[in-house]
Motif scaffolding. Structure first.
Motif, PDB file in Angstrom:
ATOM      1  N   LEU A 110      29.710  38.620  56.063  1.00 57.04           N
ATOM      2  CA  LEU A 110      28.604  38.826  56.988  1.00 57.04           C
ATOM      3  C   LEU A 110      27.491  37.886  56.567  1.00 57.04           C
ATOM      4  CD1 LEU A 110      30.467  41.312  57.176  1.00 57.04           C
ATOM      5  CD2 LEU A 110      28.448  42.696  57.595  1.00 57.04           C
ATOM      6  N   ALA A 111      27.553  36.657  57.049  1.00 54.43           N
ATOM      7  CA  ALA A 111      26.660  35.612  56.572  1.00 54.43           C
ATOM      8  C   ALA A 111      25.259  35.717  57.165  1.00 54.43           C
ATOM      9  CB  ALA A 111      27.249  34.231  56.898  1.00 54.43           C
ATOM     10  N   ASP A 112      25.130  36.397  58.299  1.00 52.26           N
ATOM     11  CA  ASP A 112      23.832  36.507  58.961  1.00 52.26           C
ATOM     12  C   ASP A 112      23.193  37.859  58.661  1.00 52.26           C
ATOM     13  OD1 ASP A 112      23.746  34.011  60.810  1.00 52.26           O
ATOM     14  OD2 ASP A 112      25.742  34.857  61.113  1.00 52.26           O
ATOM     15  N   GLN A 113      21.881  37.921  58.776  1.00 49.20           N
ATOM     16  CA  GLN A 113      21.158  39.139  58.454  1.00 49.20           C
ATOM     17  C   GLN A 113      21.095  40.079  59.661  1.00 49.20           C
ATOM     18  OE1 GLN A 113      17.370  38.409  56.559  1.00 49.20           O
ATOM     19  NE2 GLN A 113      18.154  36.610  55.470  1.00 49.20           N
ATOM     20  N   ARG A 114      21.127  41.367  59.373  1.00 43.28           N
ATOM     21  CA  ARG A 114      20.953  42.425  60.365  1.00 43.28           C
ATOM     22  C   ARG A 114      22.053  42.432  61.431  1.00 43.28           C
ATOM     23  NH1 ARG A 114      16.301  39.918  59.401  1.00 43.28           N
ATOM     24  NH2 ARG A 114      16.428  38.812  61.383  1.00 43.28           N
ATOM     25  N   LEU A 115      23.207  41.884  61.126  1.00 45.83           N
ATOM     26  CA  LEU A 115      24.340  42.023  62.032  1.00 45.83           C
ATOM     27  C   LEU A 115      24.739  43.490  62.140  1.00 45.83           C
ATOM     28  CD1 LEU A 115      26.832  39.153  61.078  1.00 45.83           C
ATOM     29  CD2 LEU A 115      25.428  39.313  63.127  1.00 45.83           C
ATOM     30  N   GLN A 116      25.163  43.898  63.324  1.00 47.78           N
ATOM     31  CA  GLN A 116      25.669  45.250  63.528  1.00 47.78           C
ATOM     32  C   GLN A 116      27.084  45.126  64.089  1.00 47.78           C
ATOM     33  OE1 GLN A 116      22.876  48.260  64.952  1.00 47.78           O
ATOM     34  NE2 GLN A 116      21.359  46.650  65.220  1.00 47.78           N
ATOM     35  N   ILE A 117      28.043  45.594  63.313  1.00 48.52           N
ATOM     36  CA  ILE A 117      29.449  45.408  63.656  1.00 48.52           C
ATOM     37  C   ILE A 117      30.074  46.781  63.854  1.00 48.52           C
ATOM     38  CG2 ILE A 117      31.616  44.318  62.958  1.00 48.52           C
ATOM     39  CD1 ILE A 117      29.964  42.542  61.098  1.00 48.52           C
ATOM     40  N   TYR A 118      30.577  47.008  65.054  1.00 45.70           N
ATOM     41  CA  TYR A 118      31.091  48.320  65.430  1.00 45.70           C
ATOM     42  C   TYR A 118      32.580  48.234  65.761  1.00 45.70           C
ATOM     43  CZ  TYR A 118      26.145  49.508  66.066  1.00 45.70           C
ATOM     44  OH  TYR A 118      24.791  49.729  65.875  1.00 45.70           O
ATOM     45  N   GLY A 119      33.372  49.157  65.219  1.00 48.17           N
ATOM     46  CA  GLY A 119      34.782  49.284  65.558  1.00 48.17           C
ATOM     47  C   GLY A 119      35.030  50.546  66.351  1.00 48.17           C
ATOM     48  N   GLY A 120      36.298  50.751  66.729  1.00 46.76           N
ATOM     49  CA  GLY A 120      36.685  51.955  67.433  1.00 46.76           C
ATOM     50  C   GLY A 120      36.738  51.830  68.935  1.00 46.76           C
TER      51      GLY A 120
ATOM     52  N   VAL B   7      35.533  42.862  52.437  1.00 53.03           N
ATOM     53  CA  VAL B   7      34.244  42.660  53.099  1.00 53.03           C
ATOM     54  C   VAL B   7      33.197  42.264  52.072  1.00 53.03           C
ATOM     55  CG1 VAL B   7      32.372  43.774  54.393  1.00 53.03           C
ATOM     56  CG2 VAL B   7      34.754  44.330  54.924  1.00 53.03           C
ATOM     57  N   LYS B   8      32.376  41.249  52.422  1.00 52.97           N
ATOM     58  CA  LYS B   8      31.203  40.891  51.636  1.00 52.97           C
ATOM     59  C   LYS B   8      30.003  40.910  52.570  1.00 52.97           C
ATOM     60  CE  LYS B   8      31.650  37.827  48.317  1.00 52.97           C
ATOM     61  NZ  LYS B   8      31.935  36.561  47.561  1.00 52.97           N
ATOM     62  N   GLY B   9      28.936  41.614  52.165  1.00 51.27           N
ATOM     63  CA  GLY B   9      27.852  41.898  53.083  1.00 51.27           C
ATOM     64  C   GLY B   9      26.665  40.980  52.970  1.00 51.27           C
ATOM     65  N   ASN B  10      25.640  41.314  53.775  1.00 52.74           N
ATOM     66  CA  ASN B  10      24.387  40.568  53.782  1.00 52.74           C
ATOM     67  C   ASN B  10      23.253  41.525  54.131  1.00 52.74           C
ATOM     68  OD1 ASN B  10      22.610  38.428  53.567  1.00 52.74           O
ATOM     69  ND2 ASN B  10      23.565  37.185  55.155  1.00 52.74           N
ATOM     70  N   TRP B  11      22.045  41.016  54.149  1.00 53.38           N
ATOM     71  CA  TRP B  11      20.851  41.838  54.246  1.00 53.38           C
ATOM     72  C   TRP B  11      20.825  42.661  55.527  1.00 53.38           C
ATOM     73  CZ3 TRP B  11      16.898  42.478  50.728  1.00 53.38           C
ATOM     74  CH2 TRP B  11      17.007  41.713  49.568  1.00 53.38           C
ATOM     75  N   TYR B  12      20.700  43.982  55.360  1.00 48.83           N
ATOM     76  CA  TYR B  12      20.461  44.944  56.431  1.00 48.83           C
ATOM     77  C   TYR B  12      21.518  44.910  57.528  1.00 48.83           C
ATOM     78  CZ  TYR B  12      16.049  45.018  53.957  1.00 48.83           C
ATOM     79  OH  TYR B  12      15.118  45.100  52.971  1.00 48.83           O
ATOM     80  N   CYS B  13      22.723  44.499  57.192  1.00 51.75           N
ATOM     81  CA  CYS B  13      23.821  44.555  58.148  1.00 51.75           C
ATOM     82  C   CYS B  13      24.377  45.976  58.219  1.00 51.75           C
ATOM     83  CB  CYS B  13      24.935  43.587  57.750  1.00 51.75           C
ATOM     84  SG  CYS B  13      24.476  41.843  57.906  1.00 51.75           S
ATOM     85  N   ARG B  14      25.105  46.235  59.298  1.00 50.78           N
ATOM     86  CA  ARG B  14      25.702  47.556  59.502  1.00 50.78           C
ATOM     87  C   ARG B  14      27.175  47.380  59.835  1.00 50.78           C
ATOM     88  NH1 ARG B  14      23.341  52.462  63.182  1.00 50.78           N
ATOM     89  NH2 ARG B  14      25.249  53.657  63.487  1.00 50.78           N
ATOM     90  N   LEU B  15      28.017  48.116  59.129  1.00 44.43           N
ATOM     91  CA  LEU B  15      29.457  48.156  59.391  1.00 44.43           C
ATOM     92  C   LEU B  15      29.787  49.584  59.763  1.00 44.43           C
ATOM     93  CD1 LEU B  15      31.994  46.209  59.100  1.00 44.43           C
ATOM     94  CD2 LEU B  15      32.434  47.443  56.973  1.00 44.43           C
ATOM     95  N   ASP B  16      30.333  49.795  60.963  1.00 40.55           N
ATOM     96  CA  ASP B  16      30.405  51.151  61.506  1.00 40.55           C
ATOM     97  C   ASP B  16      31.715  51.326  62.278  1.00 40.55           C
ATOM     98  OD1 ASP B  16      30.062  53.492  63.107  1.00 40.55           O
ATOM     99  OD2 ASP B  16      27.891  53.225  63.094  1.00 40.55           O
TER     100      ASP B  16
END
Length: 233
Positions: free
Chosen positions: A78-88, A126-135
Motif C-alpha cells: 500500500l504505497a499511497d497514504q489513506r487508501l481504503q481497500i474493501y473486499g467481500g 501485505v505491507k502497509g502505509n500511513w492511515y490505510c484501511r484493509l477491510d
C-alpha cells in the motif's frame, strides 16, 4: 490544519474516503478492458489497482484469490497514504453495505508459486502505509523465514505505518522470529473484528506482535490455533 484534522478524525472513526477520492474496481473474473474504472472493466489483479491508486482512493475487490506476484519478495504494498481497500464484493455491487466478506471470500494469498509449498511463499503478504484501511479480506500463507525484516510478520508487516485492519481473517502465516500473523512496530494500528487463526512464530507472537513505544488497539478479535515459542496468541 483543518483538512489534516478532518482526515485524521475520519481515519479514527472509519468514515468513507473524501469526496475527491477515486474508486477503482478489481475482479479477477471481469471480462472487460482491465482499466479499473468500473465493474465491467475491473482490473484483473489487485496489484494493478495498487499501482494506479493515489492518496485517499478507494479500491473495491470482488471475491476470489489474489497473489502479490511470483517472487518471495513480492507483497501487496500500500504505497499511497489513506487508501481504503474493501473486499467481500461480487461484480456489480453498488454499496459498501452490499458486500459480505464471509460469503464472498476475498483472499490475499502468499503462495506466489501456487504449489502449496510454503518454503517459497512470499515473506509478507501485505505491507502497509500511513492511515490505510484493509477491510474484508483473508490474509494467508505468508512465510517470513529469511533474515532481518523477512523474519517478522508473515501475514501483515507494518513498520511506521499506522493502519486500520477490519473484518479480516489472518490465517496460516509464519514468521521465524515475531508476529506470524502480523507484526506491528513503531506505529498505532487498530485491528477490529478480525480473526487470527493457525499462525505460527518460531519465537514470539504467533498471532500478532506489537513492538515499539506505541499503543495499538485490538477490539473484538478472535485468536485460535496460533503457536509460538512463547506468547502464542
Amino acid at each position: 490544519m483543518r483538512t489534516r484534522l478532518l482526515i485524521l478524525c475520519g481515519w479514527l472513526m472509519g468514515l468513507a474516503a473524501p469526496l475527491w477520492a477515486a474508486r477503482l474496481y478489481v475482479d479477477k473474473t471481469a471480462g472487460g478492458a482491465n482499466t479499473g474504472g468500473s465493474w465491467p472493466d475491473a482490473y484483473w489483479e489487485l496489484t494493478n489497482a495498487l499501482a494506479k491508486a493515489n492518496n485517499d482512493d478507494e479500491i473495491w475487490v470482488a471475491q476470489g484469490t489474489y497473489y502479490p506476484g511470483t517472487a518471495r519478495t513480492d507483497s501487496f504494498i500500500l504505497a499511497d497514504q489513506r487508501l481504503q481497500i474493501y473486499g467481500g464484493f461480487t461484480n456489480g455491487m453498488t454499496s459498501l453495505s452490499d458486500r459480505n466478506w464471509t460469503n464472498h471470500l476475498t483472499i490475499l494469498d502468499g503462495d506466489v508459486q501456487q504449489d502449496a509449498v510454503r518454503d517459497n511463499n512470499a515473506y509478507h503478504v501485505v505491507k502497509g502505509n500511513w492511515y490505510c484501511r484493509l477491510d474484508g479480506f483473508v490474509v494467508r500463507n505468508g512465510y517470513a523465514n529469511l533474515s532481518g525484516e523477512e523474519t517478522y510478520g508473515g501475514g501483515i508487516y507494518l513498520s511506521w505505518s499506522p493502519m486500520q485492519i477490519r473484518n479480516c481473517r489472518i490465517e496460516n502465516n509464519y514468521a521465524l522470529k515475531y508476529g506470524g500473523g502480523a507484526y506491528v512496530v513503531n506505529n498505532v494500528s487498530v485491528f477490529t473484528a478480525c480473526e487470527f487463526l493457525n499462525n505460527q512464530s518460531g519465537s514470539e507472537g504467533g498471532g500478532i506482535t506489537c513492538s515499539g513505544n506505541f499503543t495499538n488497539g485490538i477490539f473484538g478479535c478472535r485468536f485460535a490455533g496460533n503457536t509460538a515459542g512463547s506468547h502464542a496468541g
